[in-house]
Design a protein around this motif. Sequence first.
Motif, PDB file in Angstrom:
ATOM      1  N   UNK A   2       0.824  -1.200   0.000  1.00  0.00           N
ATOM      2  CA  UNK A   2       0.000   0.000   0.000  1.00  0.00           C
ATOM      3  C   UNK A   2       0.864   1.259   0.000  1.00  0.00           C
ATOM      4  N   UNK A   3       0.228   2.382  -0.281  1.00  0.00           N
ATOM      5  CA  UNK A   3       0.928   3.660  -0.248  1.00  0.00           C
ATOM      6  C   UNK A   3       1.495   3.912   1.145  1.00  0.00           C
ATOM      7  N   UNK A   4       0.729   3.601   2.190  1.00  0.00           N
ATOM      8  CA  UNK A   4       1.207   3.767   3.561  1.00  0.00           C
ATOM      9  C   UNK A   4       2.428   2.889   3.799  1.00  0.00           C
ATOM     10  N   UNK A   5       2.375   1.657   3.330  1.00  0.00           N
ATOM     11  CA  UNK A   5       3.506   0.745   3.481  1.00  0.00           C
ATOM     12  C   UNK A   5       4.744   1.259   2.780  1.00  0.00           C
ATOM     13  N   UNK A   6       4.577   1.797   1.597  1.00  0.00           N
ATOM     14  CA  UNK A   6       5.700   2.359   0.846  1.00  0.00           C
ATOM     15  C   UNK A   6       6.283   3.576   1.558  1.00  0.00           C
ATOM     16  N   UNK A   7       5.422   4.414   2.116  1.00  0.00           N
ATOM     17  CA  UNK A   7       5.865   5.588   2.865  1.00  0.00           C
ATOM     18  C   UNK A   7       6.659   5.170   4.096  1.00  0.00           C
ATOM     19  N   UNK A  29      -5.776  -5.848   4.367  1.00  0.00           N
ATOM     20  CA  UNK A  29      -5.699  -4.836   3.326  1.00  0.00           C
ATOM     21  C   UNK A  29      -6.211  -3.448   3.657  1.00  0.00           C
ATOM     22  N   UNK A  30      -6.798  -3.259   4.829  1.00  0.00           N
ATOM     23  CA  UNK A  30      -7.327  -1.922   5.137  1.00  0.00           C
ATOM     24  C   UNK A  30      -6.266  -0.997   5.727  1.00  0.00           C
ATOM     25  N   UNK A  31      -5.109  -1.531   6.086  1.00  0.00           N
ATOM     26  CA  UNK A  31      -4.007  -0.708   6.559  1.00  0.00           C
ATOM     27  C   UNK A  31      -4.128  -0.220   7.985  1.00  0.00           C
ATOM     28  N   UNK A  32      -4.938  -0.869   8.799  1.00  0.00           N
ATOM     29  CA  UNK A  32      -5.122  -0.415  10.175  1.00  0.00           C
ATOM     30  C   UNK A  32      -4.366  -1.245  11.206  1.00  0.00           C
ATOM     31  N   UNK A  33      -3.680  -2.302  10.767  1.00  0.00           N
ATOM     32  CA  UNK A  33      -2.879  -3.139  11.666  1.00  0.00           C
ATOM     33  C   UNK A  33      -1.584  -3.464  10.937  1.00  0.00           C
ATOM     34  N   UNK A  34      -0.534  -2.734  11.252  1.00  0.00           N
ATOM     35  CA  UNK A  34       0.730  -2.837  10.533  1.00  0.00           C
ATOM     36  C   UNK A  34       1.810  -3.424  11.430  1.00  0.00           C
ATOM     37  N   UNK A  59       8.287   7.556  12.493  1.00  0.00           N
ATOM     38  CA  UNK A  59       6.963   7.247  11.933  1.00  0.00           C
ATOM     39  C   UNK A  59       5.819   7.882  12.716  1.00  0.00           C
ATOM     40  N   UNK A  60       6.083   8.956  13.423  1.00  0.00           N
ATOM     41  CA  UNK A  60       5.089   9.598  14.276  1.00  0.00           C
ATOM     42  C   UNK A  60       3.767   9.865  13.541  1.00  0.00           C
ATOM     43  N   UNK A  61       3.832  10.475  12.373  1.00  0.00           N
ATOM     44  CA  UNK A  61       2.617  10.822  11.624  1.00  0.00           C
ATOM     45  C   UNK A  61       1.875   9.584  11.130  1.00  0.00           C
ATOM     46  N   UNK A  62       2.617   8.585  10.655  1.00  0.00           N
ATOM     47  CA  UNK A  62       1.996   7.369  10.119  1.00  0.00           C
ATOM     48  C   UNK A  62       1.327   6.559  11.234  1.00  0.00           C
ATOM     49  N   UNK A  63       2.004   6.453  12.376  1.00  0.00           N
ATOM     50  CA  UNK A  63       1.449   5.687  13.498  1.00  0.00           C
ATOM     51  C   UNK A  63       0.151   6.322  13.995  1.00  0.00           C
ATOM     52  N   UNK A  64       0.072   7.633  13.948  1.00  0.00           N
ATOM     53  CA  UNK A  64      -1.135   8.339  14.403  1.00  0.00           C
ATOM     54  C   UNK A  64      -2.354   8.015  13.546  1.00  0.00           C
ATOM     55  N   UNK A  65      -2.141   7.562  12.317  1.00  0.00           N
ATOM     56  CA  UNK A  65      -3.239   7.291  11.389  1.00  0.00           C
ATOM     57  C   UNK A  65      -3.769   5.862  11.442  1.00  0.00           C
ATOM     58  N   UNK A  66      -3.058   4.957  12.115  1.00  0.00           N
ATOM     59  CA  UNK A  66      -3.474   3.552  12.098  1.00  0.00           C
ATOM     60  C   UNK A  66      -3.914   3.095  13.488  1.00  0.00           C
ATOM     61  N   UNK A  67      -4.607   1.975  13.523  1.00  0.00           N
ATOM     62  CA  UNK A  67      -5.155   1.449  14.772  1.00  0.00           C
ATOM     63  C   UNK A  67      -4.101   0.691  15.582  1.00  0.00           C
ATOM     64  N   UNK A  68      -3.324  -0.163  14.931  1.00  0.00           N
ATOM     65  CA  UNK A  68      -2.343  -0.997  15.629  1.00  0.00           C
ATOM     66  C   UNK A  68      -1.027  -1.014  14.864  1.00  0.00           C
ATOM     67  N   UNK A  69       0.062  -0.864  15.611  1.00  0.00           N
ATOM     68  CA  UNK A  69       1.394  -0.846  15.007  1.00  0.00           C
ATOM     69  C   UNK A  69       2.326  -1.663  15.887  1.00  0.00           C
ATOM     70  N   UNK A  70       3.014  -2.631  15.288  1.00  0.00           N
ATOM     71  CA  UNK A  70       4.021  -3.386  16.033  1.00  0.00           C
ATOM     72  C   UNK A  70       5.305  -3.390  15.221  1.00  0.00           C
TER      73      UNK A  70
END
Length: 86
Positions: A2-7, A29-34, A59-70
Amino acid sequence: MSTLGETIKKKLVDELQATHVQVTDLSSGCGQNIEVTIVSSQFEGKRLLQRHTLVNKVLKDEIAEIHAFSQKPLTPAEWAKRQPSA
């Protein structure tokens, strides 16, 4: 990817000089659990919390946009140990 993944991948390579970045979307595929595996020599000599802090800052800005990040921040030596022997 995804675009988010590429960023995410580009930022980690550019700012942490990561030699390997694997971005996995665990949300079908919804990009909310990365989940991200990052290999960088900048993690050498740092505790896990310090490594996470580095990644979170990048990744401060990207993490703020998603539900779960590990994340799995590894040094090149740690990454090499995890690879299957040839």
